[in-house]
Structures are given as C-alpha cells and as structure tokens.
Design a protein around this motif. Structure first.
Motif, short mmCIF file in Angstrom:
data_model
loop_
_atom_site.label_atom_id
_atom_site.label_comp_id
_atom_site.label_asym_id
_atom_site.label_seq_id
_atom_site.Cartn_x
_atom_site.Cartn_y
_atom_site.Cartn_z
N ASP A 237 -5.07 -7.87 3.62
CA ASP A 237 -6.37 -8.46 3.98
C ASP A 237 -6.93 -9.26 2.82
O ASP A 237 -7.49 -10.35 3.01
CB ASP A 237 -7.36 -7.36 4.38
N THR A 238 -6.77 -8.75 1.61
CA THR A 238 -7.24 -9.48 0.42
C THR A 238 -6.44 -10.76 0.24
O THR A 238 -7.01 -11.80 -0.11
CB THR A 238 -7.11 -8.58 -0.83
N ALA A 239 -5.13 -10.71 0.50
CA ALA A 239 -4.29 -11.91 0.39
C ALA A 239 -4.77 -12.98 1.36
O ALA A 239 -4.86 -14.16 1.01
CB ALA A 239 -2.83 -11.56 0.65
N GLU A 240 -5.11 -12.58 2.57
CA GLU A 240 -5.60 -13.53 3.56
C GLU A 240 -6.94 -14.12 3.10
O GLU A 240 -7.19 -15.32 3.25
CB GLU A 240 -5.76 -12.83 4.91
N MET A 241 -7.80 -13.26 2.51
CA MET A 241 -9.11 -13.72 2.07
C MET A 241 -9.02 -14.75 0.95
O MET A 241 -9.79 -15.71 0.92
CB MET A 241 -9.93 -12.52 1.60
N ILE A 242 -8.05 -14.58 0.03
CA ILE A 242 -7.95 -15.53 -1.09
C ILE A 242 -6.98 -16.66 -0.82
O ILE A 242 -6.78 -17.52 -1.67
CB ILE A 242 -7.59 -14.81 -2.42
N GLY A 243 -6.37 -16.66 0.37
CA GLY A 243 -5.51 -17.77 0.75
C GLY A 243 -4.09 -17.69 0.24
O GLY A 243 -3.48 -18.70 -0.09
N VAL A 244 -3.54 -16.48 0.18
CA VAL A 244 -2.17 -16.26 -0.28
C VAL A 244 -1.38 -15.75 0.91
O VAL A 244 -1.90 -15.01 1.75
CB VAL A 244 -2.15 -15.23 -1.43
N HIS A 245 -0.11 -16.11 1.00
CA HIS A 245 0.74 -15.60 2.08
C HIS A 245 0.77 -14.08 2.04
O HIS A 245 0.72 -13.49 0.96
CB HIS A 245 2.17 -16.15 1.97
N PRO A 246 0.88 -13.42 3.19
CA PRO A 246 0.92 -11.95 3.20
C PRO A 246 2.06 -11.42 2.33
O PRO A 246 3.20 -11.87 2.45
CB PRO A 246 1.14 -11.59 4.67
N PRO A 247 1.77 -10.47 1.46
CA PRO A 247 2.80 -9.95 0.56
C PRO A 247 3.73 -8.97 1.27
O PRO A 247 3.37 -8.33 2.25
CB PRO A 247 2.00 -9.25 -0.53
N SER A 248 4.93 -8.86 0.73
CA SER A 248 5.90 -7.89 1.23
C SER A 248 5.53 -6.50 0.74
O SER A 248 4.64 -6.33 -0.10
CB SER A 248 7.30 -8.26 0.74
N ASP A 249 6.24 -5.49 1.25
CA ASP A 249 6.01 -4.12 0.79
C ASP A 249 6.31 -3.99 -0.71
O ASP A 249 5.62 -3.26 -1.42
CB ASP A 249 6.89 -3.14 1.57
N THR A 250 7.32 -4.72 -1.18
CA THR A 250 7.67 -4.68 -2.60
C THR A 250 6.53 -5.23 -3.46
O THR A 250 6.17 -4.67 -4.49
CB THR A 250 8.95 -5.48 -2.86
N THR A 251 5.94 -6.34 -3.01
CA THR A 251 4.83 -6.94 -3.75
C THR A 251 3.61 -6.02 -3.71
O THR A 251 2.91 -5.87 -4.72
CB THR A 251 4.48 -8.32 -3.18
N CYS A 252 3.35 -5.37 -2.58
CA CYS A 252 2.24 -4.43 -2.49
C CYS A 252 2.43 -3.28 -3.48
O CYS A 252 1.49 -2.85 -4.15
CB CYS A 252 2.11 -3.89 -1.07
N HIS A 253 3.67 -2.81 -3.60
CA HIS A 253 3.98 -1.75 -4.56
C HIS A 253 3.71 -2.24 -5.98
O HIS A 253 3.17 -1.51 -6.83
CB HIS A 253 5.44 -1.32 -4.39
N MET A 254 4.06 -3.49 -6.25
CA MET A 254 3.85 -4.06 -7.58
C MET A 254 2.36 -4.20 -7.88
O MET A 254 1.93 -4.00 -9.03
CB MET A 254 4.56 -5.41 -7.67
N VAL A 255 1.55 -4.55 -6.88
CA VAL A 255 0.10 -4.66 -7.06
C VAL A 255 -0.46 -3.30 -7.50
O VAL A 255 -1.24 -3.22 -8.46
CB VAL A 255 -0.59 -5.14 -5.76
N ARG A 256 -0.05 -2.25 -6.81
CA ARG A 256 -0.52 -0.91 -7.18
C ARG A 256 -0.06 -0.53 -8.59
O ARG A 256 -0.79 0.10 -9.34
CB ARG A 256 -0.06 0.11 -6.15
N ALA A 257 1.15 -0.93 -8.95
CA ALA A 257 1.65 -0.65 -10.30
C ALA A 257 0.81 -1.38 -11.35
O ALA A 257 0.48 -0.80 -12.40
CB ALA A 257 3.11 -1.05 -10.42
N PHE A 258 0.44 -2.63 -11.08
CA PHE A 258 -0.42 -3.35 -12.02
C PHE A 258 -1.78 -2.66 -12.17
O PHE A 258 -2.31 -2.55 -13.26
CB PHE A 258 -0.66 -4.79 -11.55
N MET A 259 -2.32 -2.19 -11.05
CA MET A 259 -3.61 -1.51 -11.11
C MET A 259 -3.48 -0.18 -11.87
O MET A 259 -4.41 0.22 -12.58
CB MET A 259 -4.14 -1.26 -9.70
N ARG A 260 -2.37 0.48 -11.74
CA ARG A 260 -2.16 1.77 -12.38
C ARG A 260 -2.02 1.63 -13.89
O ARG A 260 -2.59 2.40 -14.65
CB ARG A 260 -0.89 2.41 -11.80
N TYR A 261 -1.28 0.63 -14.34
CA TYR A 261 -0.96 0.51 -15.76
C TYR A 261 -1.87 -0.42 -16.53
O TYR A 261 -1.67 -0.63 -17.70
CB TYR A 261 0.51 0.09 -15.93
N ALA A 262 -2.87 -0.99 -15.87
CA ALA A 262 -3.78 -1.91 -16.54
C ALA A 262 -4.84 -1.19 -17.35
O ALA A 262 -5.64 -1.81 -18.03
CB ALA A 262 -4.43 -2.84 -15.52
#
Length: 104
Positions: free
Chosen positions: A78-103
């Motif tokens: 939903d956030t990807a759609e809001m900012i105008g980015v193509h819907p991410p794959s499950d792998t990219t979603c996992h990577m987003v959570r990893a960035f949030m975890r380790y930031a």
C-alpha cells in the motif's frame, strides 16, 4: 531581545505532533546516475532491489510505521502504491523489514 526569542518554532515531526503528520512526498525526484558497466546482471537486480527497499522503508518510517512487525506485506505494498513505486515482491518486503530492523 535575545536571538533565541526571534527563532521560529520548528515544525512538528511524527514523534512530537499531537496528531499524525501526513506523509510528505518528495517534491523533486533524485537525479539518477548511470550504474557502473560490466557487472553481472544479478548485481544490478540486487542493487535496484535494495534501493527500492530503502525508499519503502523511509516512506514507512515517515508514515509512522516504526517496527518491522507492523510492516506486513500488504502495508508495504500500500505504501509503494502511495509513493508511486511498483508493488514489491515478497523478497523486497522482507528486505524492507530487515532495513527497519537494523537501522537502529
């Protein structure tokens, strides 16, 4: 009159505002530069996936989603759609959570 009294009050952020602050969309896209030539294709795929995940993680943090367990795949898409980015794959979603975890 002291100089401190003349300073204007800073705008509220998500953490200091009494109500949620709306997502501030970027006004001008970042200037794109060409990627270095001669790398294997998988390097470019991974590089672009990381950039997309980073953009999504920043947008989620700006919208008030601070914990990785709050960022389900549907929320990220939903956030990807809001900012105008193509819907991410499950792998990219996992990577987003990893960035949030380790930031932190």
């Amino acid at each position: 009159m002291p100089a401190a009294a003349l300073k204007s009050k800073p705008l509220p952020t998500q953490s200091t505002a009494k109500r949620p602050v709306l997502l501030d969309l970027p006004y001008v896209p970042v200037q794109k530069r060409p990627l270095p030539p001669g790398r294997p294709r998988q390097w470019y795929v991974t590089h672009n996936r990381r950039l997309k995940a980073m953009r999504l993680a920043i947008a989620l943090l700006d919208s008030g989603v601070y914990m990785p367990n709050q960022a389900r795949n549907e929320t990220i898409r939903d956030t990807a759609e809001m900012i105008g980015v193509h819907p991410p794959s499950d792998t990219t979603c996992h990577m987003v959570r990893a960035f949030m975890r380790y930031a932190r």
